[in-house]
Design a protein around this motif. Structure first.
Motif, PDB file in Angstrom:
ATOM      1  N   GLU A 171       0.793  -1.226   0.000  1.00 11.97           N
ATOM      2  CA  GLU A 171       0.000   0.000   0.000  1.00 11.97           C
ATOM      3  C   GLU A 171       0.826   1.278   0.000  1.00 11.97           C
ATOM      4  N   VAL A 172       2.137   1.190   0.197  1.00 10.91           N
ATOM      5  CA  VAL A 172       2.949   2.398   0.294  1.00 10.91           C
ATOM      6  C   VAL A 172       3.116   3.135  -1.033  1.00 10.91           C
ATOM      7  N   PRO A 173       3.473   2.478  -2.159  1.00 13.86           N
ATOM      8  CA  PRO A 173       3.629   3.237  -3.410  1.00 13.86           C
ATOM      9  C   PRO A 173       2.372   4.000  -3.816  1.00 13.86           C
ATOM     10  N   GLU A 174       1.207   3.378  -3.684  1.00 17.56           N
ATOM     11  CA  GLU A 174      -0.033   4.068  -4.016  1.00 17.56           C
ATOM     12  C   GLU A 174      -0.271   5.242  -3.059  1.00 17.56           C
ATOM     13  N   PHE A 175       0.105   5.069  -1.805  1.00 20.40           N
ATOM     14  CA  PHE A 175      -0.036   6.154  -0.837  1.00 20.40           C
ATOM     15  C   PHE A 175       0.836   7.340  -1.229  1.00 20.40           C
ATOM     16  N   TRP A 176       2.084   7.090  -1.668  1.00 21.07           N
ATOM     17  CA  TRP A 176       2.953   8.197  -2.092  1.00 21.07           C
ATOM     18  C   TRP A 176       2.336   8.940  -3.272  1.00 21.07           C
ATOM     19  N   ARG A 177       1.755   8.198  -4.214  1.00 21.13           N
ATOM     20  CA  ARG A 177       1.114   8.869  -5.351  1.00 21.13           C
ATOM     21  C   ARG A 177      -0.052   9.736  -4.869  1.00 21.13           C
ATOM     22  N   GLU A 178      -0.820   9.216  -3.929  1.00 21.49           N
ATOM     23  CA  GLU A 178      -1.939   9.972  -3.376  1.00 21.49           C
ATOM     24  C   GLU A 178      -1.438  11.218  -2.644  1.00 21.49           C
ATOM     25  N   LEU A 179      -0.398  11.054  -1.843  1.00 17.60           N
ATOM     26  CA  LEU A 179       0.114  12.156  -1.048  1.00 17.60           C
ATOM     27  C   LEU A 179       0.726  13.247  -1.927  1.00 17.60           C
ATOM     28  N   SER A 180       1.212  12.887  -3.108  1.00 21.44           N
ATOM     29  CA  SER A 180       1.784  13.875  -4.022  1.00 21.44           C
ATOM     30  C   SER A 180       0.761  14.930  -4.434  1.00 21.44           C
ATOM     31  N   SER A 181      -0.514  14.585  -4.338  1.00 20.58           N
ATOM     32  CA  SER A 181      -1.576  15.535  -4.685  1.00 20.58           C
ATOM     33  C   SER A 181      -1.853  16.516  -3.546  1.00 20.58           C
ATOM     34  N   GLY A 182      -1.227  16.278  -2.388  1.00 25.54           N
ATOM     35  CA  GLY A 182      -1.454  17.139  -1.229  1.00 25.54           C
ATOM     36  C   GLY A 182      -2.647  16.737  -0.392  1.00 25.54           C
ATOM     37  N   CYS A 183      -3.241  15.588  -0.705  1.00 23.10           N
ATOM     38  CA  CYS A 183      -4.433  15.152   0.018  1.00 23.10           C
ATOM     39  C   CYS A 183      -4.384  13.642   0.202  1.00 23.10           C
ATOM     40  N   MET A 184      -4.869  13.155   1.326  1.00 28.02           N
ATOM     41  CA  MET A 184      -4.946  11.716   1.566  1.00 28.02           C
ATOM     42  C   MET A 184      -6.308  11.369   2.155  1.00 28.02           C
ATOM     43  N   THR A 185      -6.686  10.108   2.009  1.00 28.11           N
ATOM     44  CA  THR A 185      -7.944   9.609   2.554  1.00 28.11           C
ATOM     45  C   THR A 185      -7.655   8.610   3.665  1.00 28.11           C
ATOM     46  N   VAL A 186      -8.361   8.745   4.785  1.00 24.32           N
ATOM     47  CA  VAL A 186      -8.289   7.757   5.856  1.00 24.32           C
ATOM     48  C   VAL A 186      -9.701   7.289   6.180  1.00 24.32           C
ATOM     49  N   ARG A 187      -9.818   6.021   6.531  1.00 25.11           N
ATOM     50  CA  ARG A 187     -11.123   5.445   6.824  1.00 25.11           C
ATOM     51  C   ARG A 187     -11.454   5.592   8.307  1.00 25.11           C
ATOM     52  N   THR A 188     -12.719   5.825   8.576  1.00 26.96           N
ATOM     53  CA  THR A 188     -13.167   6.050   9.947  1.00 26.96           C
ATOM     54  C   THR A 188     -14.419   5.240  10.246  1.00 26.96           C
ATOM     55  N   LEU A 189     -14.640   5.048  11.532  1.00 26.90           N
ATOM     56  CA  LEU A 189     -15.880   4.465  12.036  1.00 26.90           C
ATOM     57  C   LEU A 189     -16.648   5.536  12.813  1.00 26.90           C
ATOM     58  N   PRO A 190     -17.971   5.512  12.785  1.00 22.23           N
ATOM     59  CA  PRO A 190     -18.732   6.476  13.593  1.00 22.23           C
ATOM     60  C   PRO A 190     -18.415   6.282  15.076  1.00 22.23           C
ATOM     61  N   ALA A 191     -18.267   7.384  15.785  1.00 23.96           N
ATOM     62  CA  ALA A 191     -17.986   7.321  17.225  1.00 23.96           C
ATOM     63  C   ALA A 191     -19.273   7.529  18.021  1.00 23.96           C
ATOM     64  N   ALA A 192     -19.137   7.542  19.343  1.00 26.67           N
ATOM     65  CA  ALA A 192     -20.308   7.496  20.226  1.00 26.67           C
ATOM     66  C   ALA A 192     -21.277   8.643  20.001  1.00 26.67           C
ATOM     67  N   GLU A 193     -20.767   9.852  19.732  1.00 27.84           N
ATOM     68  CA  GLU A 193     -21.657  11.011  19.593  1.00 27.84           C
ATOM     69  C   GLU A 193     -21.937  11.375  18.133  1.00 27.84           C
ATOM     70  N   TYR A 194     -21.647  10.476  17.219  1.00 28.50           N
ATOM     71  CA  TYR A 194     -21.814  10.772  15.784  1.00 28.50           C
ATOM     72  C   TYR A 194     -23.215  11.299  15.478  1.00 28.50           C
ATOM     73  N   ASP A 195     -24.237  10.660  16.018  1.00 24.40           N
ATOM     74  CA  ASP A 195     -25.620  11.048  15.701  1.00 24.40           C
ATOM     75  C   ASP A 195     -26.041  12.348  16.378  1.00 24.40           C
ATOM     76  N   LEU A 196     -25.214  12.884  17.267  1.00 20.03           N
ATOM     77  CA  LEU A 196     -25.547  14.143  17.928  1.00 20.03           C
ATOM     78  C   LEU A 196     -25.057  15.364  17.152  1.00 20.03           C
TER      79      LEU A 196
END
Length: 325
Positions: A171-196
């Motif tokens: 996953e590192v080479p693709e990450f470097w290509r992504e980071l070259s654009s100045g932006c990256m994506t990270v995955r998240t899970l909803p936390a306890a107060e998400y619906d608030l």
């Protein structure tokens, strides 16, 4: 043994940290980019959790005081051993008196330098990691200074490996290509107060970019972007938080907790970055834009298993290829 030739308070000794101590008020600590640290250790024949140097102030210079093996992983940096350029994510031999220089990253934020045997500093609470907030662990609980000398744990020699071995996770080479654009994506899970949070806030969190501000360190990153308001004002008692927790203070600007995360906090939580993507955040420089992508627990667990399995496979491969004494 090596001697540090440059001052760098943010450059610290880290291993894989102190899991299980947060209930006692002790941060997890350890490498921000555990993927890079564990594979740097693999390249020199160490256990995954051996102590290495986490570098985020460049250029970094050190001189080898004995023959050894070393590896540099993490950020995309130019690395030189005297006049020889060393490939990234590569391990090789160094002789007494040689100097290593790690230049400012072209992409990424943190590099890891591992030496054969790992650095021999006193373990505290089961870890050699530096806790800068508590001023313990590592080398006196502080960053490295010019003139510091670091000893290595004694291990058998593996023989000559001047040419060295290299490995790069899938996953590192693709990450470097992504980071070259100045932006990256990270995955998240909803936390306890998400619906608030308001519907507009939840939409912004999942579709807008958030920039890493200069107020960013091992404790966490303060981000700048669209405000994330709650449906109604609320107060929470302080409660446990972990690396990856995305809190939202009254300003509406999110804070992502990282390796030296506070052990408790009272701000509402909108999400948690999945463990398999924390290494990506570790490599986000100031000014980088972050995009959060909501996922589910099954995907999060699958991603972590795949990452662990790949590291195990790479370690087995390196073990078969390594020189023998």
């Amino acid at each position: 043994m090596i001697e540090i030739l440059t001052n760098g308070a943010p450059n610290v000794i880290q291993d894989l940290g102190r899991p299980g101590q947060m209930a006692s008020g002790v941060s997890r600590n350890g490498a921000m980019d555990t993927l890079a640290l564990s594979l740097a250790n693999a390249l020199v024949g160490n256990e995954a959790g051996a102590a290495a140097i986490e570098i985020c102030l460049f250029p970094f210079r050190a001189q080898f005081s004995g023959d050894t093996e070393f590896a540099v992983t993490g950020a995309d940096c130019v690395v030189r051993l005297d006049d020889d350029r060393v490939a990234p994510w590569w391990g090789r031999s160094a002789q007494t008196g040689q100097t290593i220089v790690i230049e400012r990253p072209r992409r990424g934020a943190r590099a890891y330098l591992a030496l054969r045997g790992g650095f021999d500093v006193e373990p505290i609470l089961g870890s050699r990691s530096t806790d800068l907030k508590g001023n313990f662990g590592g080398l006196g609980g502080r960053g490295l200074r010019r003139g510091d000398t670091l000893k290595l744990c004694t291990v058998p020699s593996r023989g000559e490996c001047k040419a060295g071995l290299g490995v790069v996770p899938q996953e590192v080479p693709e990450f470097w290509r992504e980071l070259s654009s100045g932006c990256m994506t990270v995955r998240t899970l909803p936390a306890a107060e998400y619906d608030l949070f308001t519907a507009e806030a939840r939409h912004a969190f999942e579709h807008a970019d958030y920039e890493v501000t200069p107020d960013a360190n091992r404790v966490g990153y303060r981000l700048a972007g669209p405000s994330l308001p709650l449906v109604a004002p609320m107060e929470l008692l302080s409660h446990g938080i972990v690396p990856g927790t995305v809190q939202v203070p009254p300003s509406g600007q999110p804070i992502v907790q990282l390796a030296d995360a506070n052990t408790c906090g009272g701000y509402p939580k909108i999400a948690t970055v999945i463990e398999a993507d924390l290494w990506r955040l570790a490599q986000a420089p100031i000014g980088c834009r972050i995009r959060f992508s909501m996922t589910d627990i099954d995907t999060a667990l699958s991603a972590l298993r795949a990452q662990v399995d790949e590291q195990a496979k790479l370690r087995r491969t390196l073990g078969l290829m390594a020189p023998r004494g």
